[in-house]
Design a protein around this motif. Structure first.
Motif, PDB file in Angstrom:
ATOM      1  N   ALA A 129       0.761  -1.194   0.015  1.00 16.93           N
ATOM      2  CA  ALA A 129       0.158   0.025  -0.109  1.00 16.93           C
ATOM      3  C   ALA A 129       0.719   1.328   0.074  1.00 16.93           C
ATOM      4  O   ALA A 129       1.819   1.500   0.770  1.00 16.93           O
ATOM      5  CB  ALA A 129      -0.862  -0.034   1.278  1.00 16.93           C
ATOM      6  N   GLY A 130       0.711   2.100  -0.851  1.00 13.32           N
ATOM      7  CA  GLY A 130       1.205   3.585  -1.101  1.00 13.32           C
ATOM      8  C   GLY A 130       2.550   3.350  -1.615  1.00 13.32           C
ATOM      9  O   GLY A 130       3.362   4.515  -1.519  1.00 13.32           O
ATOM     10  N   ARG A 154      -3.336  -4.883  -7.636  1.00  8.93           N
ATOM     11  CA  ARG A 154      -3.995  -3.543  -7.846  1.00  8.93           C
ATOM     12  C   ARG A 154      -4.895  -3.508  -6.318  1.00  8.93           C
ATOM     13  O   ARG A 154      -5.038  -2.349  -5.771  1.00  8.93           O
ATOM     14  CB  ARG A 154      -4.994  -3.216  -8.925  1.00  8.93           C
ATOM     15  CG  ARG A 154      -5.822  -2.060  -9.025  1.00  8.93           C
ATOM     16  CD  ARG A 154      -5.091  -0.883  -9.093  1.00  8.93           C
ATOM     17  NE  ARG A 154      -4.490  -0.730 -10.680  1.00  8.93           N
ATOM     18  CZ  ARG A 154      -3.592   0.226 -11.034  1.00  8.93           C
ATOM     19  NH1 ARG A 154      -3.178   1.007  -9.976  1.00  8.93           N
ATOM     20  NH2 ARG A 154      -3.263   0.058 -12.494  1.00  8.93           N
ATOM     21  N   GLY A 155      -5.627  -4.616  -6.055  1.00 11.14           N
ATOM     22  CA  GLY A 155      -6.431  -4.694  -4.632  1.00 11.14           C
ATOM     23  C   GLY A 155      -5.430  -4.190  -3.415  1.00 11.14           C
ATOM     24  O   GLY A 155      -5.944  -4.115  -2.368  1.00 11.14           O
ATOM     25  N   ALA A 156      -4.273  -4.468  -3.413  1.00 10.20           N
ATOM     26  CA  ALA A 156      -3.603  -3.976  -2.318  1.00 10.20           C
ATOM     27  C   ALA A 156      -2.989  -2.558  -2.252  1.00 10.20           C
ATOM     28  O   ALA A 156      -2.300  -2.008  -1.281  1.00 10.20           O
ATOM     29  CB  ALA A 156      -2.021  -4.763  -2.347  1.00 10.20           C
ATOM     30  N   ARG A 157      -3.635  -1.597  -2.932  1.00  8.50           N
ATOM     31  CA  ARG A 157      -3.664  -0.444  -3.007  1.00  8.50           C
ATOM     32  C   ARG A 157      -2.361   0.451  -3.377  1.00  8.50           C
ATOM     33  O   ARG A 157      -1.688   1.066  -2.452  1.00  8.50           O
ATOM     34  CB  ARG A 157      -4.319   0.223  -1.795  1.00  8.50           C
ATOM     35  CG  ARG A 157      -5.750  -0.173  -1.843  1.00  8.50           C
ATOM     36  CD  ARG A 157      -6.535   0.469  -0.498  1.00  8.50           C
ATOM     37  NE  ARG A 157      -6.052  -0.349   0.846  1.00  8.50           N
ATOM     38  CZ  ARG A 157      -5.238   0.379   1.590  1.00  8.50           C
ATOM     39  NH1 ARG A 157      -4.849   1.522   1.269  1.00  8.50           N
ATOM     40  NH2 ARG A 157      -4.842  -0.444   2.652  1.00  8.50           N
ATOM     41  N   PRO A 158      -1.477  -0.255  -4.309  1.00  8.95           N
ATOM     42  CA  PRO A 158      -0.228   0.613  -4.361  1.00  8.95           C
ATOM     43  C   PRO A 158      -0.405   2.001  -5.082  1.00  8.95           C
ATOM     44  O   PRO A 158      -1.407   2.353  -5.603  1.00  8.95           O
ATOM     45  CB  PRO A 158       0.450  -0.338  -5.466  1.00  8.95           C
ATOM     46  CG  PRO A 158      -0.708  -0.931  -6.125  1.00  8.95           C
ATOM     47  CD  PRO A 158      -1.670  -1.257  -5.407  1.00  8.95           C
ATOM     48  N   SER A 159       0.434   2.918  -4.908  1.00  4.65           N
ATOM     49  CA  SER A 159       0.653   4.235  -5.466  1.00  4.65           C
ATOM     50  C   SER A 159       0.760   4.385  -6.911  1.00  4.65           C
ATOM     51  O   SER A 159       0.108   5.248  -7.511  1.00  4.65           O
ATOM     52  CB  SER A 159       1.346   5.229  -4.671  1.00  4.65           C
ATOM     53  OG  SER A 159       2.665   4.762  -4.794  1.00  4.65           O
ATOM     54  N   ASP A 183      -0.125   1.047 -14.539  1.00  3.96           N
ATOM     55  CA  ASP A 183      -0.194   2.329 -14.762  1.00  3.96           C
ATOM     56  C   ASP A 183       0.986   2.917 -15.713  1.00  3.96           C
ATOM     57  O   ASP A 183       0.990   3.734 -16.578  1.00  3.96           O
ATOM     58  CB  ASP A 183       0.145   3.065 -13.452  1.00  3.96           C
ATOM     59  CG  ASP A 183      -1.071   3.207 -12.383  1.00  3.96           C
ATOM     60  OD1 ASP A 183      -1.926   3.215 -12.675  1.00  3.96           O
ATOM     61  OD2 ASP A 183      -0.448   2.691 -11.225  1.00  3.96           O
TER      62      ASP A 183
END
Length: 222
Positions: A129-130, A154-159, A183
């Motif tokens: 995440a982030g 994507r579900g792990a919320r990377p920046s 991205d």
């Protein structure tokens, strides 16, 4: 965004490909990056990327879902926990639906979970995440396996979620960005006539589980 640095280049082996990909990635800006090698063949490539970026290395697993009666013909892929991904055009051409492949999907999901347990050896997965997350493979052909793995990440919320491979089929590379799966997509070579990933390597021997485990253990120690 697509980042391409060559035309129709070939590679000696995965180590050569990983070093050349790492050279390109090292010149790009990164924020707290973490590198995941797509097992098995993506791990020896990802080793060089992680070293160049001074980033931790982890592993991702996506399992091919084959057409009924045709075990070498992949029409989808699934990860340990993410949604399955299918080549919709191929499904339509074969007269199949995801429901027709549900049993195969769950079998391959179970195998993905088993492999992750083996590769991680009790280690927790890297926090994503982030962070800038790079998914690395040894090549991109149809893209269905990469899409499945990216969907779970994507579900792990990377920046920022980046797919990187030494060689990519142009249509599949562009589709990963256009569809929002990644991205950014970074490749060294995107030949006009692609064929199979292995045709762009002089040595494309199978990567073993032992090689994956050794690479992960070494980076964990360092």
């Amino acid at each position: 965004m697509v980042w391409q640095f060559g035309g129709g280049l070939s590679f000696a082996d995965r180590a050569d490909a990983g070093a050349r990909l790492a050279d390109r990635l090292a010149d790009m800006p990164w924020s707290d990056p973490v590198v995941l090698g797509l097992a098995r063949g993506g791990v020896p490539v990802a080793v060089h990327v992680a070293d160049a970026l001074r980033a931790p290395l982890d592993v991702a697993v996506a399992r091919k879902i084959a057409a009924p009666g045709r075990p070498e013909f992949g029409i989808g892929a699934v990860t340990a926990d993410g949604p399955p991904c299918y080549d919709e055009r191929t499904l339509a051409a074969l007269g199949l639906t995801p429901d027709d492949l549900r049993e195969d999907c769950e079998r391959e999901r179970a195998e993905a979970r088993r492999r992750l347990r083996r590769y991680r050896q009790g280690r927790d997965p890297m926090p994503l995440a982030g962070r800038d997350v790079l998914l690395v493979d040894d090549g991109l052909a149809t893209g269905v396996t990469a899409r499945a793995a990216l969907g779970e990440l994507r579900g792990a919320r990377p920046s920022r979620l980046v797919f990187a491979a030494p060689v990519c089929a142009r249509e599949s590379r562009d589709a990963l960005c256009a569809g929002g799966d990644a991205d950014d997509v970074v490749c060294v070579s995107a030949p006009r006539e692609f064929g199979a990933v292995g045709s762009w390597y002089r040595d494309f021997g199978q990567t073993s589980d032992e090689e994956v485990l050794a690479a992960l253990a070494e980076r964990t120690r360092t």
